[in-house]
Design an enzyme around this catalytic site. Structure first.
Site, short mmCIF file in Angstrom:
data_model
loop_
_atom_site.label_atom_id
_atom_site.label_comp_id
_atom_site.label_asym_id
_atom_site.label_seq_id
_atom_site.Cartn_x
_atom_site.Cartn_y
_atom_site.Cartn_z
N CYS A 109 6.30 -1.52 -0.71
CA CYS A 109 5.20 -0.98 0.09
C CYS A 109 5.74 -0.29 1.35
O CYS A 109 6.28 0.80 1.26
CB CYS A 109 4.19 -2.08 0.44
SG CYS A 109 2.59 -1.42 0.96
N HIS A 213 2.77 -4.38 -4.50
CA HIS A 213 3.41 -5.63 -4.07
C HIS A 213 3.72 -6.52 -5.27
O HIS A 213 3.00 -7.48 -5.56
CB HIS A 213 2.50 -6.37 -3.08
CG HIS A 213 2.55 -5.84 -1.70
ND1 HIS A 213 3.44 -6.31 -0.75
CD2 HIS A 213 1.83 -4.86 -1.10
CE1 HIS A 213 3.25 -5.65 0.39
NE2 HIS A 213 2.29 -4.77 0.20
N GLU A 215 5.92 -8.81 -5.57
CA GLU A 215 6.22 -10.20 -5.22
C GLU A 215 5.00 -11.10 -5.31
O GLU A 215 5.12 -12.32 -5.51
CB GLU A 215 6.84 -10.26 -3.81
CG GLU A 215 5.87 -10.17 -2.65
CD GLU A 215 5.36 -8.77 -2.36
OE1 GLU A 215 4.60 -8.60 -1.37
OE2 GLU A 215 5.74 -7.83 -3.10
#
Length: 253
Positions: A109, A213, A215
């Site tokens: 990001c 994102h 993660e």
């Protein structure tokens, strides 16, 4: 041995006390991928940053606030918020040093945007104001592990080699995006309306940035762990090639 992955952080002031913070999902994703995470605090010492880079085998640039527009030659629009010059300068320096040293870099990001600015590119300060026909990219009440919009992946890209798919669904929490690409970078994924969703270096073995994102998706959607595995495995190659970096010069290529 497992590769050591440096993870960038940010400062947060709570109850008149400053904390060094980073989302645990970044740390967990590196652990799940076979790496050893090391958090890099914001410091004001260029030599110390170089020592961190001598210690690590890969650099993860995390998400967060907006990159200061002055760093890419623009004055801020009314939509720019949460600027930290200290973080911007440190992460751009880390990115530049790491690329010179051949250290793999993965940007998420804001991290993608830092990579682009570090290589001389520019950003849309607010895609909803500056790009006509922009669809949803920053939902206000959606869980971070929910898939939100589709992304088209260029088949001639490292990203396609990782996913083996030319279209995937991702989460999304951004209002800025790549405008002009930095030197040596190529766009490797796009949203439906053409916003750049991933970039990668055409000159380095592994410099990759994604606008979403991953993660926050790895637990519920395990295929996104493949991004971190590819990054950690590339970092492992550097470690094996360079050996004990504490006993080498910083430019181990």
């Amino acid at each position: 041995m497992k590769p050591i992955i440096g993870i960038t952080s940010f400062n947060d002031i709570k109850s008149e006390k400053t904390f060094c913070e980073v989302g645990y999902s970044y740390i967990n994703s590196i652990i799940l991928s076979g790496g050893i995470p090391v958090v890099i605090p914001i410091i004001h010492d260029e030599e110390a940053l170089k020592i961190y880079l001598e210690m690590i085998d890969g650099l993860l640039l995390t998400g967060g606030g907006d990159v200061a527009p002055l760093l890419y030659g623009e004055n801020p629009t009314g939509q720019v918020d949460s600027i930290s010059w200290e973080r911007d300068r440190q992460e751009i320096a880390l990115c530049n040093f790491a690329s010179e040293m051949g250290i793999p870099i993965f940007g998420i990001c804001r991290g993608l945007q830092v990579i682009n600015v570090a290589f001389g590119g520019t950003l849309y300060q607010d895609i909803h104001k500056q790009i006509e026909g922009t669809l949803g990219h920053s939902p206000s009440a959606t869980s971070r592990d929910q898939l939100y919009h589709s992304v088209k992946i260029d088949k001639d890209s490292k990203l396609y080699c990782i996913f083996r798919e030319d279209e995937i669904h991702v989460n999304s929490f951004h209002h800025q995006a790549v405008k002009s690409l930095g030197k040596g970078l190529k766009a490797s994924a796009f949203s439906t309306e053409g916003i750049v969703e991933a970039i990668e270096s055409q000159e380095h073995s592994f410099i990759v940035g994604v606008q979403w994102h991953p993660e926050d998706l790895v637990v519920k959607h395990p295929k996104f762990l493949s991004l971190f595995i590819a990054f950690v495995e590339e970092s492992k190659k550097i470690k094996e090639r360079c050996g004990d970096k504490t006993k080498e010069t910083p430019l181990c290529l």
